[in-house]
Scaffold this active site. Sequence first.
Site, PDB file in Angstrom:
ATOM      1  N   ARG A 177      -2.751  -2.296  -3.362  1.00 54.62           N
ATOM      2  CA  ARG A 177      -3.899  -1.549  -3.153  1.00 54.62           C
ATOM      3  C   ARG A 177      -3.647  -0.021  -4.128  1.00 54.62           C
ATOM      4  NH1 ARG A 177      -5.233   3.364   1.042  1.00 54.62           N
ATOM      5  NH2 ARG A 177      -7.355   3.699   0.702  1.00 54.62           N
ATOM      6  N   ASN A 210       0.961  -1.166   0.100  1.00 52.27           N
ATOM      7  CA  ASN A 210       0.115   0.010  -0.015  1.00 52.27           C
ATOM      8  C   ASN A 210       1.044   1.168  -0.118  1.00 52.27           C
ATOM      9  OD1 ASN A 210      -1.659   2.015   0.630  1.00 52.27           O
ATOM     10  ND2 ASN A 210      -2.725   1.382   2.192  1.00 52.27           N
ATOM     11  N   HIS A 254     -12.663   3.321   0.331  1.00 47.44           N
ATOM     12  CA  HIS A 254     -12.648   2.459   1.298  1.00 47.44           C
ATOM     13  C   HIS A 254     -13.441   0.965   1.113  1.00 47.44           C
ATOM     14  CE1 HIS A 254     -12.074   5.595   4.577  1.00 47.44           C
ATOM     15  NE2 HIS A 254     -11.025   5.373   4.309  1.00 47.44           N
ATOM     16  N   GLU A 261      -7.821  -5.044   5.314  1.00 48.23           N
ATOM     17  CA  GLU A 261      -7.801  -4.569   3.668  1.00 48.23           C
ATOM     18  C   GLU A 261      -6.766  -5.777   3.329  1.00 48.23           C
ATOM     19  OE1 GLU A 261      -7.950  -0.712   5.473  1.00 48.23           O
ATOM     20  OE2 GLU A 261      -8.822  -0.111   3.709  1.00 48.23           O
ATOM     21  N   GLY A 271      -9.468   8.487   7.595  1.00 45.21           N
ATOM     22  CA  GLY A 271     -10.513   8.907   6.631  1.00 45.21           C
ATOM     23  C   GLY A 271     -11.910   8.286   6.988  1.00 45.21           C
ATOM     24  N   ARG A 310     -10.590  16.351   7.146  1.00 42.90           N
ATOM     25  CA  ARG A 310     -11.547  16.907   6.008  1.00 42.90           C
ATOM     26  C   ARG A 310     -12.716  17.389   6.708  1.00 42.90           C
ATOM     27  NH1 ARG A 310     -10.249  11.308   3.331  1.00 42.90           N
ATOM     28  NH2 ARG A 310      -8.358  11.729   2.294  1.00 42.90           N
TER      29      ARG A 310
HETATM   30  P1  ADP Z   1      -6.231   5.165   8.783  1.00 41.24           P
HETATM   31  O1  ADP Z   1      -7.557   5.568   7.983  1.00 41.24           O
HETATM   32  O2  ADP Z   1      -5.099   5.844   8.589  1.00 41.24           O
HETATM   33  O3  ADP Z   1      -6.120   3.482   8.336  1.00 41.24           O
HETATM   34  P2  ADP Z   1      -6.688   4.127  11.293  1.00 41.24           P
HETATM   35  O4  ADP Z   1      -8.153   3.323  10.823  1.00 41.24           O
HETATM   36  O5  ADP Z   1      -5.936   3.263  11.812  1.00 41.24           O
HETATM   37  O6  ADP Z   1      -6.238   4.925  10.394  1.00 41.24           O
HETATM   38  O7  ADP Z   1      -7.472   5.190  12.543  1.00 41.24           O
HETATM   39  C1  ADP Z   1      -6.571   6.451  12.997  1.00 41.24           C
HETATM   40  C2  ADP Z   1      -7.563   6.677  13.967  1.00 41.24           C
HETATM   41  O8  ADP Z   1      -8.338   6.096  15.061  1.00 41.24           O
HETATM   42  C3  ADP Z   1      -6.689   7.837  15.022  1.00 41.24           C
HETATM   43  O9  ADP Z   1      -6.533   8.949  14.304  1.00 41.24           O
HETATM   44  C4  ADP Z   1      -7.434   7.848  16.155  1.00 41.24           C
HETATM   45  O10 ADP Z   1      -8.274   9.070  16.080  1.00 41.24           O
HETATM   46  C5  ADP Z   1      -8.319   6.764  16.388  1.00 41.24           C
HETATM   47  N1  ADP Z   1      -8.195   5.815  17.376  1.00 41.24           N
HETATM   48  C6  ADP Z   1      -7.318   4.896  17.332  1.00 41.24           C
HETATM   49  N2  ADP Z   1      -7.245   4.492  18.667  1.00 41.24           N
HETATM   50  C7  ADP Z   1      -8.329   5.070  19.529  1.00 41.24           C
HETATM   51  C8  ADP Z   1      -8.906   4.990  20.743  1.00 41.24           C
HETATM   52  N3  ADP Z   1      -8.547   4.103  21.366  1.00 41.24           N
HETATM   53  N4  ADP Z   1      -9.739   5.798  20.866  1.00 41.24           N
HETATM   54  C9  ADP Z   1     -10.294   6.718  20.135  1.00 41.24           C
HETATM   55  N5  ADP Z   1      -9.935   6.640  18.742  1.00 41.24           N
HETATM   56  C10 ADP Z   1      -8.760   5.953  18.547  1.00 41.24           C
END
Ligand code: ADP
Length: 412
Positions: free
Chosen positions: A100, A21, A189, A395, A221, A250
């Site tokens: 991806r 990715n 997504h 994914e 996102g 965003r």
């Molecule tokens: P990406 O879209 O880059 O794959 P992720 O799915 O890993 O990102 O999501 C990242 C976001 O998840 C972080 O910005 C954070 O806001 C949120 N996050 C991760 N762990 C927690 C938690 N324990 N409580 C609340 N939000 C969380």
Amino acid sequence: MIQQPVQHNNPANSAAILVINCGSSSVKFSLINPSSGEALLSGLAECLLSNEAIITIKQAGKKQTYELNAPFDHQIALQVLVTQLKQLDLVKDICAIGHRVVHGGEEYSQPTLITDKVEQAIAQLAKLAPLHNPANLIGIKACQQAFNDLPQVAVFDTAFHQTMPEKAYIYGLPYALYKEHGIRRYGFHGTSHYFVAKQAAKQLHKPLEQCNLISAHLGNGCSVTVIKQGESVDTSMGMTPGEGVMMGTRCGDLDAGIIFHLVDNLGYSIADVDKLVNKESGLLGISGLSNDCRTLENAMIEDNNSQARLALTVFCYRIAKSIASYSTCLTQLDGLIFTGGIGENSSWIRAEIVKQLGLLNFYLDDEKNQTTRFGASGNIANKDSRACLVIATNEEWVIAEQSAQLLTNLAK
Ligand code: ADP
């Protein structure tokens, strides 16, 4: 540092898919067993092309980092990966590379073997995804250099949404803009929404083709997708990932008139607006503090920070509204799915969203909601509610599985 071309076993005897990715300054990679989803190795090269460039590789519970003390690019990062794979004697297990690819336009609704023609199409589609498709192509080219005798497969983020009906993907703009320039809603997504829908079907003991679901992928996102009889029929992201619900940085849906106002009266250039709506808005913009829900939840709870509370409240309200709007697409609904870093981990956000969905018969079991976090999955609804499933997305596994399936079909 430069590697010799790697010798590979016959793909028919090999078992693993290397999933790549590639972003503009990062490469995420995992070596996956496509049948079990087991990651034999995974890692991330980040801050590429800068002095902070670093590669982290995890394998068998061990984590190693590589810093070359100089800026390095995607190609070098993949060469470091190849060296590690060779040292660990894993190269012989790789039968293909699965990439991806963010935008597949209308042409690519299935995983596709990468040929020169497909590469050209991905390059052409960069006009719809200028930040993503060029980075994906860099990854493809770097892998061709590093693994020149292995088949490469593109799995498109937009593919799952190609089943959307015209009424869901046509904008209220002159139709010629769609016909002549491809300006329509595509959705993103898709690989994640497909994976969690498939897992939900297993948990609901129904074939996916009979499942009607609404899936909320909430990470950096965020998008919401409605799945009717196993197929995506609408989704919140549009021609670009900027449409739909509010996200970390965003703004999501926006009155286009605001853009004219910013440009005509407030001195913004188009580049400023681009930065504003993609990088400076959403949770970060409203809170003025962070785009990370953990920081905002802490600030709200520990410090009674009112801007953090407002940012999270708007975030949840917009997601709840998006979920509720999809009742127009369905006559039956089996359940709601939460996935992505926020959906999988934040009990507060799930509760705040679901408490606005009583009319759709969604109610949480508070204790299950509190305990289903950090990799746990399951139904967090109470006994009077439709299912509310927390499912960790994967994914990489879909990309590995679909790449392996394509190669098997091509070999028949
Ligand atoms: P990406 O879209 O880059 O794959 P992720 O799915 O890993 O990102 O999501 C990242 C976001 O998840 C972080 O910005 C954070 O806001 C949120 N996050 C991760 N762990 C927690 C938690 N324990 N409580 C609340 N939000 C969380």
